[in-house]
Design an enzyme around this catalytic site. Structure first.
Site, short mmCIF file in Angstrom:
data_model
loop_
_atom_site.label_atom_id
_atom_site.label_comp_id
_atom_site.label_asym_id
_atom_site.label_seq_id
_atom_site.Cartn_x
_atom_site.Cartn_y
_atom_site.Cartn_z
N ARG A 1 -51.22 13.95 -26.79
CA ARG A 1 -51.66 13.10 -28.17
C ARG A 1 -50.50 13.19 -29.06
NH1 ARG A 1 -53.88 15.29 -32.41
NH2 ARG A 1 -55.19 16.66 -31.28
N TYR B 1 -51.56 22.55 -37.34
CA TYR B 1 -51.57 23.38 -35.86
C TYR B 1 -50.40 23.19 -35.13
CZ TYR B 1 -54.24 19.07 -34.86
OH TYR B 1 -54.35 17.75 -34.62
N HIS C 1 -55.26 14.05 -34.45
CA HIS C 1 -56.76 13.72 -33.86
C HIS C 1 -57.24 12.49 -34.18
CE1 HIS C 1 -60.64 14.54 -31.95
NE2 HIS C 1 -61.29 14.52 -33.25
#
Length: 368
Positions: free
Chosen positions: A265, A278, A269
Site C-alpha cells: 500500500r 510506522y 491507510h
C-alpha cells in the site's frame, strides 16, 4: 490413505516456496512454474488500460478526500495489478465480495464511479444494486465478507449457475475468526469460491510480523484442506495467470482456492492515518521501484504491444474519467432520513413504525 497418497494430497495443497512471478521488478521476463501460462497479449493490454484508468481514479479520489469532499477514501495505489487482475479473471456471472479498499476493482468491473463513491461521501450504505452488478457492498468490518462469499458460492453451486464467488481480504483480515470459519465452511462444502488475500504488509499500522508467524499467509489454507498459492502481487502477469487458474479450479467443481498476493500500500491507510509513524521512506521507495503499472508498461513496450499513441489515448481516457468524477462531486446528495427505517425488516416492527413516526414529526417541526 497410504503415506504416498497422503504426501501427494498435502503437496497439492501447498503453495510455491517463493511467490510466483513472470516479470522482475524492471519488467524483465522470467520463467514461471510450468503449471501457469502467460496471459494473451490482448488480455495484458486490457489489464494495462484498466490499471492506468484505475490509478487515475484512485489519485482523484484521494485528492477529493484531502479537499474534504469525500469523508474517507482508502487508497489502493500500488495494488492495481491485484485490483485489475482479479476482475479480469472473473466472468460476468461471477460474484465479487470487496473490502473498503477495493474501489478501483469496482470501477474496473464496470460500476459507475459515482456509485462506487456513494458510501465514501456519506450517502447510502451502497450506491449500486449488488444483484444487478454481482458485486456485494464494500465491506468495512474485517473478514465478514468471506463468509458471505462462501454462502453465495454454495447457493450458486446448488442453483447450477456455473458461477464463482471471489472474496477480497487484506492481510489483517486473515487474523479474524470469520476468515478461518469461511475457509473451513468452503472446504467442507466444496463451494466454488476463491479467497484473494492482498498482503500489503500492514494492518493499518501493525506490520505482518506482528500478525502471523506463518512463512506466508497462503499456508493458512492447508489446515482446512484448501489448496493455496502465493504470487508476486505487483506482477500483473502472475496475478492474471494464477487467479484465472484458481477461478477455473473453483468453477470446475474442485472446491475453494486461496491466493496470497505480496503487494504494498503506497498511500497511508486512509486520510486519517499518518504512515510515517510506522514505516520509513526507504521501505516505500523500495516498493515504488516494483510499481505494477510501470512493470507491465515496460514489458508491453518491449514486446511491441504498446505504442506512444496507445499511451496518449488511454491517458486521455483516464483524465476524462477524473473530470467526470469531479463533476459528479458537484451534485449534492440529498438523503431522506426516513429511509433509515425502510430496509431493516421486510415487515416493519411496531417499534420501528413508532420511531419513524417520531422522526417524521421532529423533521416537520424543524421545517416549520
Amino acid at each position: 490413505m497410504s503415506v504416498r497418497a497422503l504426501r501427494r494430497t498435502v503437496d497439492n495443497l501447498l503453495p510455491a516456496l517463493a511467490p510466483v512471478r513472470f516479470l522482475t521488478e524492471d519488467g524483465t521476463p522470467v520463467k514461471p512454474p510450468d503449471r501457469y501460462t502467460r496471459p494473451a497479449d490482448g488480455v495484458l493490454r486490457e489489464a494495462w488500460r484498466r490499471m492506468v484508468v484505475g490509478r487515475r481514479f484512485d489519485t482523484q479520489a484521494t485528492a477529493l478526500t484531502k479537499q474534504g469532499r469525500l469523508a474517507v477514501y482508502p487508497s489502493s495505489r500500488g495494488q492495481e495489478a491485484c485490483q485489475i487482475g482479479a476482475v479480469l479473471a472473473l466472468r460476468e456471472q461471477d460474484w465479487l465480495f470487496p473490502t473498503y479498499r477495493d474501489s478501483v476493482a469496482l470501477v474496473a468491473r464496470g460500476l459507475d464511479p459515482m456509485q462506487v463513491l456513494t458510501m465514501l461521501r456519506g450517502g447510502r450504505h451502497c450506491g449500486y444494486d449488488p444483484a444487478e452488478v454481482r458485486v456485494a457492498p464494500q465491506c468495512t468490518p474485517l473478514a465478514t465478507q468471506t463468509i458471505h462469499a462462501v454462502g453465495m458460492a454454495e447457493a450458486l453451486r446448488r442453483k447450477k449457475e456455473n458461477a464463482v464467488a471471489m472474496a477480497f481480504i487484506g492481510d489483517g483480515g486473515t487474523s479474524e475468526g470469520d476468515f478461518h470459519e469461511a475457509l473451513n465452511y468452503a472446504a467442507v462444502l466444496r463451494a466454488p469460491v476463491v479467497f484473494f488475500v492482498q498482503n500489503n504488509k500492514y494492518a493499518i499500522s501493525v506490520p505482518l510480523a506482528r500478525q502471523s508467524a506463518a512463512p506466508a499467509l497462503a499456508y493458512k489454507g492447508i489446515g482446512y484442506g484448501v489448496p493455496s498459492e502465493q504470487i508476486d502481487g505487483n506482477d500483473p502477469l502472475a496475478v492474471l495467470s494464477v487467479l484465472t487458474a484458481a477461478v477455473e479450479h473453483a468453477r470446475s467443481g474442485n472446491g475453494p482456492f486461496l491466493v496470497e498476493a505480496h503487494t504494498y500500500r503506497m498511500e497511508a491507510h486512509t486520510n486519517a492515518d499518518d504512515a510515517t509513524r510506522y514505516r520509513g521512506s526507504d521501505e516505500v521507495e523500495t516498493w515504488a521501484a516494483a510499481d505494477p503499472l510501470a512493470r507491465l508498461e515496460t514489458f508491453l513496450r518491449a514486446e511491441g504491444v504498446l505504442t506512444d499513441q496507445d499511451l496518449a489515448t488511454v491517458r486521455d481516457e483516464a483524465e476524462e474519467l477524473a473530470a467526470r468524477v469531479r463533476a459528479g462531486m458537484n451534485t449534492e446528495v440529498k438523503g431522506d432520513p426516513l429511509e433509515l427505517f425502510d430496509q431493516v425488516f421486510a415487515q416493519p416492527t411496531t417499534q420501528l413504525r413508532e420511531q419513524k413516526a417520531q422522526l417524521a414529526c421532529e423533521l416537520a417541526a424543524e421545517e416549520s
